[in-house]
Design a protein around this motif. Structure first.
Motif, mmCIF file in Angstrom:
data_model
loop_
_atom_site.group_PDB
_atom_site.id
_atom_site.type_symbol
_atom_site.label_atom_id
_atom_site.label_comp_id
_atom_site.label_asym_id
_atom_site.label_seq_id
_atom_site.Cartn_x
_atom_site.Cartn_y
_atom_site.Cartn_z
ATOM 1 N N ALA A 186 -16.255 -22.081 -25.948
ATOM 2 C CA ALA A 186 -16.458 -20.971 -26.883
ATOM 3 C C ALA A 186 -17.847 -21.109 -27.485
ATOM 4 O O ALA A 186 -18.393 -22.207 -27.591
ATOM 5 C CB ALA A 186 -15.407 -20.963 -27.978
ATOM 6 N N SER A 187 -18.445 -19.966 -27.872
ATOM 7 C CA SER A 187 -19.763 -19.973 -28.479
ATOM 8 C C SER A 187 -19.843 -18.851 -29.494
ATOM 9 O O SER A 187 -19.577 -17.692 -29.165
ATOM 10 C CB SER A 187 -20.847 -19.782 -27.413
ATOM 11 O OG SER A 187 -22.110 -19.611 -28.004
ATOM 12 N N ASN A 219 -16.043 -18.085 -24.418
ATOM 13 C CA ASN A 219 -16.765 -18.198 -23.146
ATOM 14 C C ASN A 219 -15.938 -19.063 -22.227
ATOM 15 O O ASN A 219 -16.155 -20.275 -22.134
ATOM 16 C CB ASN A 219 -18.159 -18.787 -23.372
ATOM 17 C CG ASN A 219 -19.075 -17.790 -24.045
ATOM 18 O OD1 ASN A 219 -18.967 -16.600 -23.810
ATOM 19 N ND2 ASN A 219 -19.947 -18.265 -24.900
ATOM 20 N N GLN A 220 -15.005 -18.443 -21.551
ATOM 21 C CA GLN A 220 -13.997 -19.181 -20.806
ATOM 22 C C GLN A 220 -14.059 -18.901 -19.314
ATOM 23 O O GLN A 220 -14.610 -17.892 -18.876
ATOM 24 C CB GLN A 220 -12.597 -18.807 -21.307
ATOM 25 C CG GLN A 220 -12.299 -19.240 -22.721
ATOM 26 C CD GLN A 220 -10.874 -18.867 -23.100
ATOM 27 O OE1 GLN A 220 -10.412 -17.769 -22.819
ATOM 28 N NE2 GLN A 220 -10.168 -19.802 -23.720
ATOM 29 N N SER A 221 -13.465 -19.808 -18.567
ATOM 30 C CA SER A 221 -13.203 -19.590 -17.148
ATOM 31 C C SER A 221 -11.747 -19.959 -16.888
ATOM 32 O O SER A 221 -11.175 -20.793 -17.594
ATOM 33 C CB SER A 221 -14.118 -20.440 -16.265
ATOM 34 O OG SER A 221 -15.471 -20.081 -16.420
ATOM 35 N N LEU A 244 -14.995 -30.227 -15.074
ATOM 36 C CA LEU A 244 -15.816 -29.045 -15.342
ATOM 37 C C LEU A 244 -14.929 -27.864 -15.724
ATOM 38 O O LEU A 244 -15.203 -27.159 -16.712
ATOM 39 C CB LEU A 244 -16.655 -28.700 -14.111
ATOM 40 C CG LEU A 244 -17.512 -27.424 -14.217
ATOM 41 C CD1 LEU A 244 -18.555 -27.557 -15.310
ATOM 42 C CD2 LEU A 244 -18.160 -27.112 -12.870
ATOM 43 N N LEU A 245 -13.869 -27.640 -14.961
ATOM 44 C CA LEU A 245 -12.967 -26.530 -15.235
ATOM 45 C C LEU A 245 -12.314 -26.678 -16.610
ATOM 46 O O LEU A 245 -12.169 -25.698 -17.350
ATOM 47 C CB LEU A 245 -11.895 -26.435 -14.148
ATOM 48 C CG LEU A 245 -10.852 -25.325 -14.322
ATOM 49 C CD1 LEU A 245 -11.524 -23.960 -14.344
ATOM 50 C CD2 LEU A 245 -9.815 -25.395 -13.200
ATOM 51 N N SER A 246 -11.947 -27.898 -16.969
ATOM 52 C CA SER A 246 -11.328 -28.135 -18.275
ATOM 53 C C SER A 246 -12.265 -27.746 -19.405
ATOM 54 O O SER A 246 -11.851 -27.129 -20.394
ATOM 55 C CB SER A 246 -10.920 -29.601 -18.403
ATOM 56 O OG SER A 246 -10.314 -29.845 -19.659
ATOM 57 N N SER A 247 -13.542 -28.094 -19.265
ATOM 58 C CA SER A 247 -14.512 -27.719 -20.298
ATOM 59 C C SER A 247 -14.678 -26.212 -20.368
ATOM 60 O O SER A 247 -14.865 -25.638 -21.447
ATOM 61 C CB SER A 247 -15.859 -28.387 -20.031
ATOM 62 O OG SER A 247 -16.486 -27.858 -18.871
ATOM 63 N N LEU A 258 -3.706 -21.548 -12.427
ATOM 64 C CA LEU A 258 -3.804 -22.950 -12.034
ATOM 65 C C LEU A 258 -4.674 -23.654 -13.058
ATOM 66 O O LEU A 258 -5.897 -23.524 -13.050
ATOM 67 C CB LEU A 258 -4.413 -23.059 -10.634
ATOM 68 C CG LEU A 258 -4.607 -24.453 -10.030
ATOM 69 C CD1 LEU A 258 -3.262 -25.155 -9.867
ATOM 70 C CD2 LEU A 258 -5.329 -24.349 -8.693
ATOM 71 N N HIS A 259 -4.083 -24.394 -13.974
ATOM 72 C CA HIS A 259 -4.843 -25.087 -15.009
ATOM 73 C C HIS A 259 -5.525 -26.329 -14.444
ATOM 74 O O HIS A 259 -5.082 -26.905 -13.441
ATOM 75 C CB HIS A 259 -3.927 -25.463 -16.167
ATOM 76 C CG HIS A 259 -3.432 -24.275 -16.942
ATOM 77 N ND1 HIS A 259 -4.211 -23.617 -17.868
ATOM 78 C CD2 HIS A 259 -2.244 -23.622 -16.912
ATOM 79 C CE1 HIS A 259 -3.528 -22.617 -18.381
ATOM 80 N NE2 HIS A 259 -2.338 -22.590 -17.819
ATOM 81 N N ALA A 260 -6.591 -26.742 -15.115
ATOM 82 C CA ALA A 260 -7.366 -27.898 -14.657
ATOM 83 C C ALA A 260 -6.495 -29.132 -14.476
ATOM 84 O O ALA A 260 -6.676 -29.903 -13.524
ATOM 85 C CB ALA A 260 -8.494 -28.188 -15.653
ATOM 86 N N ALA A 261 -5.535 -29.305 -15.378
ATOM 87 C CA ALA A 261 -4.671 -30.490 -15.315
ATOM 88 C C ALA A 261 -3.806 -30.506 -14.061
ATOM 89 O O ALA A 261 -3.323 -31.570 -13.647
ATOM 90 C CB ALA A 261 -3.789 -30.549 -16.562
ATOM 91 N N LYS A 262 -3.577 -29.353 -13.450
ATOM 92 C CA LYS A 262 -2.729 -29.256 -12.254
ATOM 93 C C LYS A 262 -3.530 -29.097 -10.969
ATOM 94 O O LYS A 262 -2.951 -28.956 -9.887
ATOM 95 C CB LYS A 262 -1.765 -28.072 -12.403
ATOM 96 C CG LYS A 262 -0.823 -28.178 -13.596
ATOM 97 C CD LYS A 262 0.165 -29.320 -13.423
ATOM 98 C CE LYS A 262 1.171 -29.347 -14.561
ATOM 99 N NZ LYS A 262 2.136 -30.464 -14.414
ATOM 100 N N LEU A 263 -4.866 -29.104 -11.082
ATOM 101 C CA LEU A 263 -5.690 -28.848 -9.903
ATOM 102 C C LEU A 263 -5.466 -29.897 -8.815
ATOM 103 O O LEU A 263 -5.447 -29.568 -7.622
ATOM 104 C CB LEU A 263 -7.170 -28.814 -10.304
ATOM 105 C CG LEU A 263 -8.160 -28.543 -9.174
ATOM 106 C CD1 LEU A 263 -7.936 -27.165 -8.574
ATOM 107 C CD2 LEU A 263 -9.601 -28.685 -9.682
#
Length: 278
Positions: free
Chosen positions: A54-55, A60-62, A46-49, A264-269
């Motif tokens: 973007a829209s 449209n980021q988190s 979910l975080l990666s998406s 903290l990127h999604a890949a490192k969560l």
């Protein structure tokens, strides 16, 4: 002719929500390694998406940050096109299994804001010279048209991507409204001059820190939120300390709590959820 307005024109962009959480490490450790991996992978997806979202050209980021200190463990920052979109992000987060281990500690709601102190007085004076009366529908329509024109030119600043810097510093602030010192009773020209001098300090740090100002009057407990992004956290101290000597901060500013985090990127969560950071 009525007096010209004292309120500067503002431009609004992305809707922004900060969420701070404490993590239930005790409950998390009771799960098996397999359960932790599965739950973490679901949340990371979910975080990666959200990191890439973007829209219509608006980012449209988190982003998620590992917080330092006792105020929380994780800070989520959401940039969306509307409050409704922010609410959808909140609900999506609440549906994840990881949410059961996230204990809300704080939140902050605001919108990206650009205050046009430099141009507002010129715009108001020009409209008055053209015969428009302040406070009339015709005046409001002209101000709206001017704001829309400037907003188009400033779209990258109004709808920014979350900077990729390693550190973030977030804090809310007010302008004083006391009996002896009141920002809102100063003249438009004096406020414009002070804000110009204040802004010049920030420009000297433009190469090492990115600043995003959000307005929260009517939305949260303070009037503005400030996000600073940098790869060296010491820059936060130097910038804010220097601004303390500026008249806008020295005489008119009140500050809330400061929240500092590491990106903290999604890949490192997964490594964070196992109690380590690479």
């Amino acid at each position: 002719m009525a007096e010209l307005p004292l309120v500067p024109i503002t431009l609004e962009g992305s809707s922004v929500l900060h969420q701070m959480f404490r993590f239930d490490w005790s409950g998390w450790r009771k799960l098996s390694a397999g359960e932790r991996a599965e739950i973490g992978a679901e949340f990371a997806a979910l975080l990666s998406s959200w990191e890439q979202g973007a829209s219509e050209g608006h980012p449209n980021q988190s982003a998620i940050f590992s917080q330092l200190g006792h105020k929380g463990d994780l800070m989520l920052m959401h940039f969306r096109d509307s409050f409704a979109d922010l609410n959808r992000a909140e609900l999506a987060l609440a549906q994840t299994r990881l949410f059961a281990y996230l204990q809300p500690a704080h939140s902050y709601l605001s919108v990206v804001e650009l205050g046009l102190y430099e141009s507002s007085a010129k715009t108001y004076a020009a409209l008055a010279e053209q015969g428009f009366e302040p406070g009339t529908p015709e005046w409001a329509a002209q101000v709206k048209e001017q704001a829309a024109r400037q907003g188009g030119a400033m779209a990258p600043r109004l709808f920014p991507a979350i900077p990729p810097a390693q550190y973030v510093c977030f804090y809310p602030m007010d302008r004083k409204r006391s009996e002896t010192v009141n920002w809102y009773t100063e003249s438009m020209d004096d406020r414009r001059r002070m804000m110009h001098e204040h802004g010049m300090i920030g420009r000297r740090y433009a190469d090492v820190v990115r600043q995003i100002i959000t307005g929260s009057i009517g939305f949260d407990d303070w009037e503005w939120g400030v996000d600073l992004f940098a790869d060296d956290p010491v820059v936060f101290k130097k910038l804010i300390y220097e601004m303390r000597f500026d008249k806008v901060s020295a005489e008119y500013a009140l500050f809330g709590q400061f929240f500092v985090g590491v990106r903290l990127h999604a890949a490192k969560l997964g490594t964070w959820l196992e109690g380590t950071l690479e």
